[in-house]
Design a protein around this motif. Sequence first.
Motif, PDB file in Angstrom:
ATOM      1  N   ILE A 198       0.833  -1.195   0.000  1.00 52.94           N
ATOM      2  CA  ILE A 198       0.000   0.000   0.000  1.00 52.94           C
ATOM      3  C   ILE A 198       0.872   1.251   0.000  1.00 52.94           C
ATOM      4  O   ILE A 198       0.596   2.219  -0.725  1.00 52.94           O
ATOM      5  N   LYS A 199       1.930   1.267   0.789  1.00 55.43           N
ATOM      6  CA  LYS A 199       2.799   2.454   0.849  1.00 55.43           C
ATOM      7  C   LYS A 199       3.459   2.743  -0.504  1.00 55.43           C
ATOM      8  O   LYS A 199       3.645   3.912  -0.874  1.00 55.43           O
ATOM      9  N   VAL A 200       3.815   1.717  -1.240  1.00 54.97           N
ATOM     10  CA  VAL A 200       4.391   1.927  -2.577  1.00 54.97           C
ATOM     11  C   VAL A 200       3.359   2.567  -3.495  1.00 54.97           C
ATOM     12  O   VAL A 200       3.667   3.493  -4.259  1.00 54.97           O
ATOM     13  N   ALA A 201       2.123   2.103  -3.417  1.00 54.26           N
ATOM     14  CA  ALA A 201       1.057   2.677  -4.238  1.00 54.26           C
ATOM     15  C   ALA A 201       0.801   4.131  -3.853  1.00 54.26           C
ATOM     16  O   ALA A 201       0.594   4.995  -4.722  1.00 54.26           O
ATOM     17  N   GLU A 202       0.815   4.412  -2.547  1.00 53.68           N
ATOM     18  CA  GLU A 202       0.629   5.796  -2.088  1.00 53.68           C
ATOM     19  C   GLU A 202       1.772   6.672  -2.604  1.00 53.68           C
ATOM     20  O   GLU A 202       1.544   7.819  -3.044  1.00 53.68           O
ATOM     21  N   ALA A 203       2.989   6.171  -2.538  1.00 53.16           N
ATOM     22  CA  ALA A 203       4.145   6.932  -3.005  1.00 53.16           C
ATOM     23  C   ALA A 203       4.072   7.209  -4.497  1.00 53.16           C
ATOM     24  O   ALA A 203       4.488   8.275  -4.976  1.00 53.16           O
ATOM     25  N   SER A 204       3.536   6.252  -5.245  1.00 52.05           N
ATOM     26  CA  SER A 204       3.435   6.451  -6.699  1.00 52.05           C
ATOM     27  C   SER A 204       2.534   7.628  -7.034  1.00 52.05           C
ATOM     28  O   SER A 204       2.774   8.345  -8.012  1.00 52.05           O
ATOM     29  N   LYS A 205       1.501   7.824  -6.234  1.00 52.09           N
ATOM     30  CA  LYS A 205       0.593   8.953  -6.448  1.00 52.09           C
ATOM     31  C   LYS A 205       1.295  10.272  -6.148  1.00 52.09           C
ATOM     32  O   LYS A 205       1.134  11.263  -6.877  1.00 52.09           O
ATOM     33  N   VAL A 206       2.076  10.310  -5.084  1.00 55.72           N
ATOM     34  CA  VAL A 206       2.814  11.518  -4.725  1.00 55.72           C
ATOM     35  C   VAL A 206       3.780  11.878  -5.845  1.00 55.72           C
ATOM     36  O   VAL A 206       3.903  13.040  -6.260  1.00 55.72           O
TER      37      VAL A 206
END
Length: 211
Positions: A198-206
């Motif tokens: 999930i954190k990788v996906a969140e980072a991709s949005k940033v």
Amino acid sequence: MNYKICVVGLGYVGLPLAVLLSEKYKVIGYDTNVGRVADLRSGFDKTLELGSEQLSRVSERIHYTTTIDEAHDCNIYIVTVPTPVEGINRPDLSPLIQASRAIGSMLTTDNIVIYESTVYPGVTEDVCVPELEAISGLVFNRDFYCGYSPERINPGDKVNTLQNVMKITSGSTKEAAAQVDELYRSVIPAGTHLVSSIKVAEASKVIENTQ
């Protein structure tokens, strides 16, 4: 899978997603804005992301409501509420927290909550999950699961629509991630890209927003 999905937040992100999902699944569209829900029930989208013809085509397959209790039998909840920026350039997470509390009051065993709202890495698991647990009394990754799939909609763009842009997906367990990915892959012709956490996906949005 026999999904019944509740999309929480019916703005320029949530409405197209709810309509797309309703072509294949039972969908509840939930929003706290009474006027917004009334407009959608009458077939009008003031964001102009969707036309009246698109809305009327699925009118019998999607139910719009301002009452979260009507989503009591859903097994997938997708959060698309806004995350505005405060005056000191800090994200206002209150819409996410309120949405999580509303969903928490409906959660039952084996449900999946997917967040699409723009957040920094850690928000889903460190901010939203505790709210879900506190209200529902359920235990994360034992009784219910989460995913994150960042919205990638450019408002007003009629070419790079939801269906035409690859969806990044993730889940809180390997099994949940596979379910989240399968759900989006079933309705998005452009396909999906399942990431490791999930954190990788969140980072991709940033990163995408920064670009």
